[in-house]
Design a protein around this motif. Structure first.
Motif, PDB file in Angstrom:
ATOM      1  N   UNK A  94      48.188  37.388  30.208  1.00  0.00           N
ATOM      2  CA  UNK A  94      48.654  36.542  31.221  1.00  0.00           C
ATOM      3  C   UNK A  94      49.908  36.489  31.953  1.00  0.00           C
ATOM      4  N   UNK A  95      51.057  37.388  30.966  1.00  0.00           N
ATOM      5  CA  UNK A  95      52.163  37.346  31.507  1.00  0.00           C
ATOM      6  C   UNK A  95      52.191  38.272  32.674  1.00  0.00           C
ATOM      7  N   UNK A  96      51.607  39.224  32.942  1.00  0.00           N
ATOM      8  CA  UNK A  96      51.499  40.016  34.001  1.00  0.00           C
ATOM      9  C   UNK A  96      50.802  39.232  35.274  1.00  0.00           C
ATOM     10  N   UNK A  97      49.829  38.498  35.142  1.00  0.00           N
ATOM     11  CA  UNK A  97      48.963  37.506  35.785  1.00  0.00           C
ATOM     12  C   UNK A  97      50.249  36.644  36.319  1.00  0.00           C
ATOM     13  N   UNK A  98      50.763  35.849  35.538  1.00  0.00           N
ATOM     14  CA  UNK A  98      52.083  34.924  35.896  1.00  0.00           C
ATOM     15  C   UNK A  98      52.937  35.685  36.845  1.00  0.00           C
ATOM     16  N   UNK A  99      53.589  36.686  36.374  1.00  0.00           N
ATOM     17  CA  UNK A  99      54.324  37.671  37.266  1.00  0.00           C
ATOM     18  C   UNK A  99      53.856  37.660  38.554  1.00  0.00           C
ATOM     19  N   UNK A 100      52.501  38.064  38.915  1.00  0.00           N
ATOM     20  CA  UNK A 100      51.982  38.266  40.224  1.00  0.00           C
ATOM     21  C   UNK A 100      51.814  36.808  40.893  1.00  0.00           C
ATOM     22  N   UNK A 101      51.493  35.917  40.237  1.00  0.00           N
ATOM     23  CA  UNK A 101      51.321  34.620  40.834  1.00  0.00           C
ATOM     24  C   UNK A 101      52.396  33.632  40.983  1.00  0.00           C
ATOM     25  N   UNK A 102      53.579  33.738  40.211  1.00  0.00           N
ATOM     26  CA  UNK A 102      54.609  33.171  40.134  1.00  0.00           C
ATOM     27  C   UNK A 102      56.013  33.600  40.268  1.00  0.00           C
ATOM     28  N   UNK A 103      56.257  34.500  39.645  1.00  0.00           N
ATOM     29  CA  UNK A 103      57.605  35.262  39.601  1.00  0.00           C
ATOM     30  C   UNK A 103      58.045  35.747  40.875  1.00  0.00           C
ATOM     31  N   UNK A 173      44.639  31.986  43.080  1.00  0.00           N
ATOM     32  CA  UNK A 173      45.717  32.528  41.936  1.00  0.00           C
ATOM     33  C   UNK A 173      44.698  33.197  40.703  1.00  0.00           C
ATOM     34  N   UNK A 174      43.553  32.676  40.629  1.00  0.00           N
ATOM     35  CA  UNK A 174      42.761  33.448  39.749  1.00  0.00           C
ATOM     36  C   UNK A 174      42.555  34.842  39.889  1.00  0.00           C
ATOM     37  N   UNK A 175      42.749  35.536  40.943  1.00  0.00           N
ATOM     38  CA  UNK A 175      42.642  36.804  41.004  1.00  0.00           C
ATOM     39  C   UNK A 175      43.283  37.688  40.479  1.00  0.00           C
ATOM     40  N   UNK A 176      44.448  37.332  40.030  1.00  0.00           N
ATOM     41  CA  UNK A 176      45.514  38.340  39.260  1.00  0.00           C
ATOM     42  C   UNK A 176      44.947  38.213  37.719  1.00  0.00           C
ATOM     43  N   UNK A 177      44.663  37.317  37.295  1.00  0.00           N
ATOM     44  CA  UNK A 177      44.409  37.366  35.944  1.00  0.00           C
ATOM     45  C   UNK A 177      42.980  38.123  35.875  1.00  0.00           C
ATOM     46  N   UNK A 178      42.184  37.970  36.690  1.00  0.00           N
ATOM     47  CA  UNK A 178      40.800  38.504  36.823  1.00  0.00           C
ATOM     48  C   UNK A 178      40.928  39.988  36.873  1.00  0.00           C
ATOM     49  N   UNK A 179      41.634  40.361  37.664  1.00  0.00           N
ATOM     50  CA  UNK A 179      42.248  41.928  38.000  1.00  0.00           C
ATOM     51  C   UNK A 179      42.745  42.595  36.595  1.00  0.00           C
ATOM     52  N   UNK A 180      43.801  41.861  36.286  1.00  0.00           N
ATOM     53  CA  UNK A 180      44.485  42.297  34.962  1.00  0.00           C
ATOM     54  C   UNK A 180      43.692  42.408  34.006  1.00  0.00           C
ATOM     55  N   UNK A 181      42.687  41.634  33.694  1.00  0.00           N
ATOM     56  CA  UNK A 181      41.515  41.762  32.462  1.00  0.00           C
ATOM     57  C   UNK A 181      40.735  42.737  32.610  1.00  0.00           C
ATOM     58  N   UNK A 182      40.242  43.121  33.979  1.00  0.00           N
ATOM     59  CA  UNK A 182      39.385  44.143  34.219  1.00  0.00           C
ATOM     60  C   UNK A 182      40.244  45.367  34.415  1.00  0.00           C
ATOM     61  N   UNK A 183      41.300  45.619  34.322  1.00  0.00           N
ATOM     62  CA  UNK A 183      41.877  46.835  34.439  1.00  0.00           C
ATOM     63  C   UNK A 183      42.302  47.292  33.133  1.00  0.00           C
ATOM     64  N   UNK A 184      42.892  46.240  32.314  1.00  0.00           N
ATOM     65  CA  UNK A 184      43.106  46.348  31.027  1.00  0.00           C
ATOM     66  C   UNK A 184      41.888  46.617  30.041  1.00  0.00           C
ATOM     67  N   UNK A 185      40.787  46.407  30.292  1.00  0.00           N
ATOM     68  CA  UNK A 185      39.624  46.700  29.436  1.00  0.00           C
ATOM     69  C   UNK A 185      39.127  45.342  28.870  1.00  0.00           C
ATOM     70  N   UNK A 186      39.365  44.391  29.063  1.00  0.00           N
ATOM     71  CA  UNK A 186      38.907  42.992  28.399  1.00  0.00           C
ATOM     72  C   UNK A 186      38.033  42.412  29.512  1.00  0.00           C
ATOM     73  N   UNK A 187      37.003  41.982  29.019  1.00  0.00           N
ATOM     74  CA  UNK A 187      35.989  41.186  29.730  1.00  0.00           C
ATOM     75  C   UNK A 187      34.700  42.117  30.098  1.00  0.00           C
TER      76      UNK A 187
END
Length: 187
Positions: A94-103, A173-187
């Motif tokens: 979530x932190x990585x996705x927030x970095x992409x989407x917000x920070x 905005x949901x693409x970041x979380x989806x991509x991070x979870x795919x890359x990091x092995x979750x889902x």
């Protein structure tokens, strides 16, 4: 006080002048790009005499290097705090996705400065060391929650998705979380 100082006024005590010049340089880069950045523009933005530029910096290359280093260090510090605050791998995702989407998108000037640094680093090895150090710090922060290979891939994903989120209005905005979870092995 010398007679010259008496005629022109007392010398101004300004211990933060060098820092103000560096920050002003980043402002000028954000508005005019590296190619449009000059000592004169930076001095005006920092509200300092033009002579201060050569007093504090040997030339434009040193000023740009110090400015970009400050920018990269600030971004790295914020990212490291965000990753340290994540207690679990899911929170890290979530932190990585927030970095992409917000920070990164919070201040459009930061995106411009980032791309100006990347462009300069592609041409000039001295600036490539700044980006290399920035990437190493990002991967170390990611390494708090992910293995080294995943951290490297996530670091690249952050860069790519940040560009897409900034420039492609069709990226949600949901693409970041989806991509991070795919890359990091979750889902």
């Amino acid at each position: 006080m010398s007679s010259a100082q008496a005629q022109t006024g007392a010398r101004r005590f300004d211990p933060d002048r060098r820092d103000r010049i560096i920050d002003a340089c980043l402002t000028v880069i954000a508005t005019d790009g590296v190619a449009g950045t000059s000592h004169r523009k930076v001095a005006a933005a920092a509200d300092v005499p033009l002579g201060s530029m050569t007093y504090h910096f040997s030339g434009m290359e040193e000023l740009l290097a110090e400015s970009f280093t400050r920018f990269a260090d600030r971004a790295s510090d914020a990212f490291e705090r965000r990753m340290r605050d994540a207690a679990t791998t899911d929170e890290a995702r979530e932190a990585v996705a927030e970095l992409i989407d917000q920070d990164v998108l919070r201040d459009p000037r930061d995106l411009v400065v980032t791309h100006e640094l990347y462009t300069l680093a592609a041409r000039e090895p001295r600036f490539r060391t700044i980006t290399q150090h920035w990437m190493e710090r990002s991967r170390a922060s990611l390494g708090l929650h992910f293995d080294p290979a995943t951290a490297r891939i996530l670091d690249a994903l952050i860069e790519g998705l940040t560009i897409h989120r900034a420039l492609d209005t069709g990226v949600g905005e949901t693409i970041a979380f989806d991509a991070v979870t795919r890359v990091s092995g979750s889902r």
